[in-house]
Write a protein that holds these residues in place. Sequence first.
Motif, short mmCIF file in Angstrom:
data_model
loop_
_atom_site.label_atom_id
_atom_site.label_comp_id
_atom_site.label_asym_id
_atom_site.label_seq_id
_atom_site.Cartn_x
_atom_site.Cartn_y
_atom_site.Cartn_z
N MET A 81 1.15 -1.18 -0.30
CA MET A 81 0.25 -0.13 -0.44
C MET A 81 0.43 1.21 -0.06
SD MET A 81 -2.77 0.58 2.71
CE MET A 81 -3.46 -0.08 2.84
N PRO A 82 1.43 1.95 -1.25
CA PRO A 82 1.76 2.79 -0.94
C PRO A 82 1.27 3.67 0.51
CG PRO A 82 0.14 3.30 -2.98
CD PRO A 82 -0.31 2.13 -1.95
N ASP A 83 2.54 4.82 0.31
CA ASP A 83 2.52 5.72 1.73
C ASP A 83 1.39 6.90 1.97
OD1 ASP A 83 4.38 3.88 2.50
OD2 ASP A 83 6.01 5.94 3.07
N VAL A 84 0.79 7.18 0.58
CA VAL A 84 0.23 8.36 1.39
C VAL A 84 -1.40 7.62 1.13
CG1 VAL A 84 -0.49 8.31 -1.91
CG2 VAL A 84 -0.86 10.78 -0.69
N VAL A 85 -1.88 6.65 0.76
CA VAL A 85 -2.52 6.17 1.28
C VAL A 85 -3.12 5.66 2.18
CG1 VAL A 85 -4.44 4.04 -0.02
CG2 VAL A 85 -2.81 4.88 -1.72
N LEU A 86 -2.30 5.47 3.09
CA LEU A 86 -2.05 4.60 4.31
C LEU A 86 -2.18 5.65 5.21
CD1 LEU A 86 -1.49 2.84 6.57
CD2 LEU A 86 1.33 2.80 6.06
N VAL A 87 -1.16 7.02 4.62
CA VAL A 87 -1.73 8.27 6.22
C VAL A 87 -2.94 8.36 5.46
CG1 VAL A 87 -1.26 10.91 5.63
CG2 VAL A 87 0.33 8.60 5.13
N HIS A 88 -3.76 8.65 4.26
CA HIS A 88 -4.95 8.75 4.73
C HIS A 88 -5.74 8.21 4.87
CE1 HIS A 88 -8.61 11.15 2.58
NE2 HIS A 88 -8.93 9.46 2.09
N VAL A 89 -6.22 6.68 5.44
CA VAL A 89 -5.78 5.73 6.31
C VAL A 89 -6.17 6.22 7.21
CG1 VAL A 89 -6.74 3.23 6.54
CG2 VAL A 89 -6.70 3.92 4.39
N LEU A 90 -5.08 6.43 8.04
CA LEU A 90 -4.81 6.78 9.32
C LEU A 90 -5.43 8.43 10.18
CD1 LEU A 90 -0.66 5.67 9.51
CD2 LEU A 90 -2.91 4.35 10.08
N SER A 91 -5.40 9.07 8.81
CA SER A 91 -6.22 10.07 8.83
C SER A 91 -7.42 10.33 9.84
CB SER A 91 -6.58 11.30 8.09
OG SER A 91 -7.49 10.49 7.17
N TYR A 92 -8.36 8.93 9.34
CA TYR A 92 -9.35 8.97 9.82
C TYR A 92 -9.92 7.96 11.46
CZ TYR A 92 -11.73 9.96 5.77
OH TYR A 92 -12.25 10.64 3.86
N LEU A 93 -8.15 8.06 11.72
CA LEU A 93 -8.65 7.05 12.51
C LEU A 93 -8.20 7.96 14.42
CD1 LEU A 93 -6.24 3.79 12.10
CD2 LEU A 93 -8.78 3.80 11.93
N SER A 94 -8.21 7.37 15.48
CA SER A 94 -8.85 8.46 16.47
C SER A 94 -6.79 8.49 17.34
CB SER A 94 -9.35 7.61 18.08
OG SER A 94 -8.91 6.37 17.99
N ASP A 95 -6.61 8.87 17.32
CA ASP A 95 -5.15 8.77 18.11
C ASP A 95 -4.51 7.46 19.01
OD1 ASP A 95 -4.95 11.79 17.27
OD2 ASP A 95 -4.55 12.50 19.64
N VAL A 96 -5.69 6.90 19.07
CA VAL A 96 -5.50 5.77 20.25
C VAL A 96 -5.18 4.29 19.08
CG1 VAL A 96 -6.28 4.23 21.51
CG2 VAL A 96 -6.48 6.15 22.66
N ASP A 97 -6.07 4.42 18.18
CA ASP A 97 -5.89 3.69 17.11
C ASP A 97 -4.44 3.88 16.21
OD1 ASP A 97 -8.35 2.29 17.88
OD2 ASP A 97 -9.95 3.39 16.89
N ARG A 98 -4.91 4.80 16.01
CA ARG A 98 -3.19 5.71 15.09
C ARG A 98 -2.05 4.60 15.75
NH1 ARG A 98 -3.25 11.44 13.75
NH2 ARG A 98 -5.96 11.64 12.91
N CYS A 99 -1.90 4.65 16.91
CA CYS A 99 -0.23 4.14 18.02
C CYS A 99 -0.66 3.20 17.84
CB CYS A 99 -0.81 4.72 19.52
SG CYS A 99 -0.69 6.97 19.51
N ASN A 100 -1.95 2.13 17.64
CA ASN A 100 -2.04 0.50 18.09
C ASN A 100 -2.11 0.04 16.72
OD1 ASN A 100 -2.77 0.48 20.47
ND2 ASN A 100 -4.78 0.70 20.07
N ALA A 101 -2.40 0.84 15.02
CA ALA A 101 -1.45 0.81 14.27
C ALA A 101 -0.60 1.15 13.59
CB ALA A 101 -2.74 1.58 12.86
N SER A 102 0.63 1.63 14.67
CA SER A 102 1.85 1.67 14.06
C SER A 102 2.74 0.85 14.84
CB SER A 102 1.99 3.08 15.24
OG SER A 102 2.35 3.41 16.34
N LEU A 103 2.31 -0.26 15.25
CA LEU A 103 2.87 -1.06 15.86
C LEU A 103 2.66 -2.44 15.02
CD1 LEU A 103 1.45 -1.13 19.32
CD2 LEU A 103 3.57 -0.40 19.02
N ALA A 104 2.18 -2.41 13.90
CA ALA A 104 2.17 -3.61 12.91
C ALA A 104 3.33 -3.45 12.30
CB ALA A 104 1.16 -2.86 12.11
#
Length: 454
Positions: free
Chosen positions: A1-24
């Motif tokens: 997945m391109p970074d630009v698409v991934l950043v766009h997806v993360l923009s819809y998440l809350s801070d907690v969900d972003r932190c959890n996703a960053s551990l992947a």
Amino acid sequence: MPDVVLVHVLSYLSDVDRCNASLACTTWRRAFRHPSLWRRRYFVFRAFDAFEKLDSYLKFLSQLGWHMQSMDVELCRPNINTASIIARTFEQFVIAVNKTWGIRLLTFRIVNADFHSCWHFFSHNRSKVIRSLSSLLKKQSYLRTVDLSYCLMDRDEGTRLLEALSYGTRLHSKAYLSDINLRQFFSPRTRAASFVRYGKVMGQFQALAAIRMDFRALNEVILDRLSRASSETLSRMELDFYSDEFMGSQAISPERWRSVSRRLPGLRVKVRVHGLCGFQKYASVLVRELPLSELRVTYLGVENLADHGLLLGVHTLLVYLADTFHRTLTKLHLHLRPDLDVSADAAVVGLVRRCLHLRELNVNVALQASTVVLILDTIHRQRSQPSPVPPLPAKKTRFHLNVRGMTPELDRSIRLMTSAGYSDVTTRTLSAPSSASPPAAVNGGGAVFDGGEQ
């Protein structure tokens, strides 16, 4: 997945969900730290979780704070048990912001401050909050937009905050500040316009393009200083006027507006009038030399206005606008209760005929359906004939009107005119007044008279 698409997806998440996703994985961790995800932040200060929130705010500032460009601060309503907690946590937050390297705020907004009502009985904590807020604004040298509306401060505290905001303007460290919202910045009983320090600080903003403020916080001296300081940039001014205000010495003379218009030929003024008043008070605010481009009059009260002659003032106001501001008026909004018996048909038609730059008309009073047909016919003739006034850039003309007395014949006439291609019409039909029921039962949707491209 391109970074630009991934950043766009993360923009819809809350801070907690972003932190959890960053551990992947490392890719998601890299996207997590993308600056666009952290440029706008909303900070809430309330008592029951103040210290937990403060810890998370401080961690954000230390790890990602330099990405932040826009800050919104909400101060929740305090009480005798929570005022000191909110003031103390906000003070610690401001200290951390000022110590964080690389923070360059472009936009700042404060929400739900209301220092007049909410903080009235907590003077010590209120002073601490205002002192912290002043420190924050003083340190941020790259601010472009500041919204301090509905702070409801007293004269001295409000002036102190504006002095902090204007700090360094003559050293060009705040040459970017172009938009200030001071609507309801002072409490209703505060007469800041006569305060010398306030008048001086309003003349220190040298790059303003737009300012919003109350009419009671403006006088001839302040208007002159604003126009001189931002003589090359100021193009939009929005003024709020309340019908229960006493004008007195605050009334701005036509000569002053004339000199300001010469100094700022591109200035356009928007006026909001809250409540109905007599025509003389309208005329004292809307003087002939005022470069008025938009007017909004709002009244949703329940008292009887017929005894005060205010409904007649509405009709006279429309005639006055058509005669005085036909070269500059582009938008008019008249928000009244639809049951008010205002005979404004002839005045509205005259307004449309005279104001050739009119792009938006929202008259929330009952008009006869035949008046709508006449308005559409007037628009058609204006478009088919050469205009004596230089045209504005092509924009849609939108008319929002209430209609009373609609018949099938008139409805067919309106739709036939619509099919000609110069307007799209839907109607909001009002029933006839009845003595046994409320005067205006609304049947149908919103009225939009959309007049295509001009």
